[in-house]
Design a protein around this motif. Structure first.
Motif, PDB file in Angstrom:
ATOM      1  N   HIS A  15     -48.937  21.878  -7.693  1.00 31.82           N
ATOM      2  CA  HIS A  15     -48.046  23.007  -7.953  1.00 31.82           C
ATOM      3  C   HIS A  15     -48.399  24.233  -7.104  1.00 31.82           C
ATOM      4  N   VAL A  16     -49.101  24.006  -6.000  1.00 29.10           N
ATOM      5  CA  VAL A  16     -49.391  25.119  -5.095  1.00 29.10           C
ATOM      6  C   VAL A  16     -48.071  25.740  -4.630  1.00 29.10           C
ATOM      7  N   PHE A  17     -47.984  27.042  -4.713  1.00 29.68           N
ATOM      8  CA  PHE A  17     -46.765  27.698  -4.238  1.00 29.68           C
ATOM      9  C   PHE A  17     -47.120  28.753  -3.190  1.00 29.68           C
ATOM     10  N   ALA A  18     -46.190  28.950  -2.288  1.00 29.09           N
ATOM     11  CA  ALA A  18     -46.371  29.910  -1.201  1.00 29.09           C
ATOM     12  C   ALA A  18     -45.527  31.147  -1.462  1.00 29.09           C
ATOM     13  N   GLN A  19     -46.087  32.300  -1.143  1.00 34.01           N
ATOM     14  CA  GLN A  19     -45.367  33.545  -1.361  1.00 34.01           C
ATOM     15  C   GLN A  19     -45.666  34.520  -0.231  1.00 34.01           C
ATOM     16  N   ALA A  20     -44.593  35.034   0.377  1.00 28.71           N
ATOM     17  CA  ALA A  20     -44.757  36.032   1.430  1.00 28.71           C
ATOM     18  C   ALA A  20     -45.130  37.377   0.825  1.00 28.71           C
ATOM     19  N   TRP A  21     -45.916  38.155   1.544  1.00 28.03           N
ATOM     20  CA  TRP A  21     -46.310  39.478   1.067  1.00 28.03           C
ATOM     21  C   TRP A  21     -45.123  40.447   1.181  1.00 28.03           C
ATOM     22  N   PRO A 285     -51.393   5.888  -0.580  1.00 26.38           N
ATOM     23  CA  PRO A 285     -50.937   5.973   0.815  1.00 26.38           C
ATOM     24  C   PRO A 285     -51.597   7.069   1.640  1.00 26.38           C
ATOM     25  N   TYR A 286     -52.687   7.659   1.162  1.00 23.88           N
ATOM     26  CA  TYR A 286     -53.545   8.595   1.885  1.00 23.88           C
ATOM     27  C   TYR A 286     -52.917   9.972   2.111  1.00 23.88           C
ATOM     28  N   ILE A 287     -51.674  10.019   2.595  1.00 26.11           N
ATOM     29  CA  ILE A 287     -51.012  11.288   2.887  1.00 26.11           C
ATOM     30  C   ILE A 287     -49.988  11.569   1.795  1.00 26.11           C
ATOM     31  N   HIS A 288     -50.176  12.658   1.064  1.00 23.26           N
ATOM     32  CA  HIS A 288     -49.309  12.974  -0.069  1.00 23.26           C
ATOM     33  C   HIS A 288     -48.604  14.301   0.187  1.00 23.26           C
ATOM     34  N   PHE A 289     -47.305  14.251   0.297  1.00 23.96           N
ATOM     35  CA  PHE A 289     -46.520  15.469   0.474  1.00 23.96           C
ATOM     36  C   PHE A 289     -46.550  16.280  -0.824  1.00 23.96           C
ATOM     37  N   LEU A 290     -46.826  17.579  -0.714  1.00 21.03           N
ATOM     38  CA  LEU A 290     -46.879  18.443  -1.883  1.00 21.03           C
ATOM     39  C   LEU A 290     -45.628  19.298  -2.007  1.00 21.03           C
ATOM     40  N   SER A 291     -45.349  20.101  -1.004  1.00 21.71           N
ATOM     41  CA  SER A 291     -44.183  20.963  -1.071  1.00 21.71           C
ATOM     42  C   SER A 291     -43.971  21.609   0.288  1.00 21.71           C
ATOM     43  N   LEU A 292     -43.013  22.493   0.376  1.00 21.28           N
ATOM     44  CA  LEU A 292     -42.792  23.249   1.605  1.00 21.28           C
ATOM     45  C   LEU A 292     -42.361  24.665   1.264  1.00 21.28           C
ATOM     46  N   TYR A 293     -42.707  25.546   2.176  1.00 21.36           N
ATOM     47  CA  TYR A 293     -42.305  26.949   2.058  1.00 21.36           C
ATOM     48  C   TYR A 293     -41.212  27.202   3.087  1.00 21.36           C
ATOM     49  N   SER A 294     -40.110  27.790   2.655  1.00 22.06           N
ATOM     50  CA  SER A 294     -38.998  28.078   3.561  1.00 22.06           C
ATOM     51  C   SER A 294     -38.706  29.573   3.562  1.00 22.06           C
ATOM     52  N   SER A 295     -38.334  30.067   4.723  1.00 19.90           N
ATOM     53  CA  SER A 295     -37.929  31.462   4.849  1.00 19.90           C
ATOM     54  C   SER A 295     -36.724  31.527   5.785  1.00 19.90           C
ATOM     55  N   LYS A 296     -36.149  32.686   5.928  1.00 21.52           N
ATOM     56  CA  LYS A 296     -34.947  32.810   6.734  1.00 21.52           C
ATOM     57  C   LYS A 296     -35.253  32.864   8.224  1.00 21.52           C
ATOM     58  N   GLU A 297     -36.399  33.446   8.578  1.00 21.21           N
ATOM     59  CA  GLU A 297     -36.705  33.644  10.000  1.00 21.21           C
ATOM     60  C   GLU A 297     -37.662  32.576  10.508  1.00 21.21           C
ATOM     61  N   PRO A 298     -37.445  32.075  11.715  1.00 18.14           N
ATOM     62  CA  PRO A 298     -38.349  31.084  12.296  1.00 18.14           C
ATOM     63  C   PRO A 298     -39.659  31.729  12.737  1.00 18.14           C
TER      64      PRO A 298
END
Length: 485
Positions: A15-21, A285-298
């Motif tokens: 449940h790790v989540f990413a948050q921009a400052w 399977p060794y590699i486990h996808f957790l989540s992704l962080y998305s934002s508007k700007e590349p």
């Protein structure tokens, strides 16, 4: 994008989540370089953030004659940073505490040895002052920045442009990816390729590779159909990957950032607006996808903060500094927990500033794991006992010895009654001066002996390095005589 799903796997990082400052916590008015190079363009440590270019009113490090292609903070001194440039040089800079107040144009050390632009830097993880560089001349150079000496040069290993270089955890071997699509495991001190995997990824776009803490290698690349791909390799057998996953069909190069403390890998694609994160385990399977962080700007690039800089009070396990066109935006990766207590399972002991070896020790053949420190209560930078850019221990203060002598003298004076005559006091003072003088002579002799031993070790390391260099040249000469070159 396909990932294994089904049975819910137990993990404290699910449940790790990413948050921009917040906007006011970002660095604004920073103009990121437009140089075409698939690098991070940003580097961060607990003291400083460095990027390829900033606003004209901000003091800069500006000693190169061409664009800077890579920057890396020294893992053993938060004030030291290396920069690689199109001007074919590598420069070592010492940034003062508090940052720059005026532009810095004179480097502490300049390393010259590449014939073409230099785009890759990799500090040795455990040995003080050892720096690896790679250039568009397809040459790997290993330097002792304390002396400015080129100690190893691997010029006949890669037939084409080197895309990435990574040390293993102890710094005994390196893995590289190359334009010829090969993944190589190399012993840099012997100059030999230990393992090679041709076409680790079928696609023609650049690959990246990083060593994991257990010795496995994780690579990113492209399939023949130009899909971005992630693969895990066992260095004992590179015939087939242990696991492989297709990510998507974007064309941005995937930059992998690995955290050995959590066994998590973060993937940032240049030109993407997402950061994907995975957990690596020892079971299929060794590699486990957790989540992704998305934002508007590349993102134009990204810097990954050293673990010593995260906020343990907020359960922050990682922090990125995302480069936009005009700003740097911090992004925190956090495990949601309510307790205010130190979460020991999230923060195992991590690599500290203290090096395990001196440069001459590593050159002489020694290896050692990193020296770990506790993150409990946060991290405070201890005073270093090493002069990073000179490669030798600083002279330890001798005040403890002198203090003990002074203290015992004072106690002696206190226990002696007023019946002391002036002559007795004079004799005491003379004895004290003689004792302190003897201590000073002992200290000076110890310092001289320490310096002599250090110089002997350095000379021995130089002789060993030159001997290995002669062996490489003799092999090249033999190959030329046999018509192989």
């Amino acid at each position: 994008m396909s990932f294994r799903r089904g049975v819910v796997r137990q993990s404290k990082f699910r449940h790790v989540f990413a948050q921009a400052w917040k906007a006011e916590q970002c660095l604004d008015d920073i103009r990121v370089t437009r140089v075409t190079w698939d690098g991070q363009l940003c580097a961060a440590n607990p003291k400083f953030i460095a990027s390829g270019r900033v606003d004209q009113s901000t003091p800069t490090v500006c000693g190169h004659a061409g664009p800077v292609l890579d920057i890396q903070w020294c893992p053993h001194d938060d004030n030291v940073i290396a920069s690689a440039s199109e001007d074919c040089t590598v420069k070592i800079w010492h940034i003062p505490d508090g940052g720059l107040t005026v532009p810095m144009t004179e480097a502490t050390v300049t390393l010259e040895g590449h014939s073409k632009r230099v785009g890759i830097l990799a500090w040795h993880p455990t040995a003080l002052n050892i720096l690896l560089t790679a250039g568009c001349d397809n040459v790997l150079c290993i330097w002792d920045v304390g002396t400015g000496e080129l100690v190893y040069e691997l010029s006949d290993v890669h037939p084409d442009q080197i895309y990435s270089v990574c040390w293993n955890r102890e710094g005994s071997i390196i893995c590289t990816t190359c334009k010829d699509k090969a993944l190589r495991v190399i012993d840099p001190r012997r100059g030999t390729v230990l393992k090679v995997r041709e076409k680790a990824h079928e696609g023609s776009r650049p690959m990246r590779g990083v060593f994991l803490a257990d010795g496995k290698i994780l690579t990113t690349g492209f399939t023949r159909m130009s899909e971005r791909q992630l693969a895990l390799w066992n260095t004992k057998d590179l015939s087939e990957p242990m696991a492989a996953q297709e990510i998507d069909s974007s064309n941005g190069v995937l930059l992998p950032f690995y955290d050995p403390d959590t066994s998590m890998v973060y993937l940032c694609g240049k030109g993407d607006s997402t950061i994907r994160y995975f957990e690596i385990t020892n079971e299929s399977p060794y590699i486990h996808f957790l989540s992704l962080y998305s934002s508007k700007e590349p993102q134009r690039g990204a810097g990954f903060l050293n673990k010593r800089g995260v906020d343990v009070n907020k359960c922050e396990i990682a922090r990125f500094y995302k480069l936009h066109d005009r700003k740097v935006e911090p992004i925190s990766m956090t495990v949601p927990r309510k307790s205010d207590l130190f979460q020991v399972d999230l923060y195992p002991d991590t690599a500290g500033l203290e090096p395990s070896l001196l440069a001459e020790d590593w050159i002489a053949g020694q290896d050692a794991p990193p020296i770990l420190i506790s993150m409990s209560g946060g991290y405070n930078v201890p005073p270093s006992k090493y002069n990073t850019l000179r490669g030798r221990p600083k002279l330890l203060a001798q005040s403890n010895t002198v203090t003990s002598i002074n203290t015992s003298s004072a106690a002696f004076s206190t226990n002696t009654t007023r019946r002391h005559t002036e002559s007795e006091k004079t004799q005491q003072m003379q004895s004290r001066r003689e004792a302190e003088g003897g201590t000073e002579r002992t200290r000076i002799e110890a310092d001289q002996l320490s310096n002599i031993l250090t110089e002997i070790r350095a000379l021995r390391a130089i002789v060993l390095a030159q001997g290995r260099r002669i062996e490489v040249l003799e092999r090249q000469l033999s190959r030329m005589a046999d018509g192989e070159v």
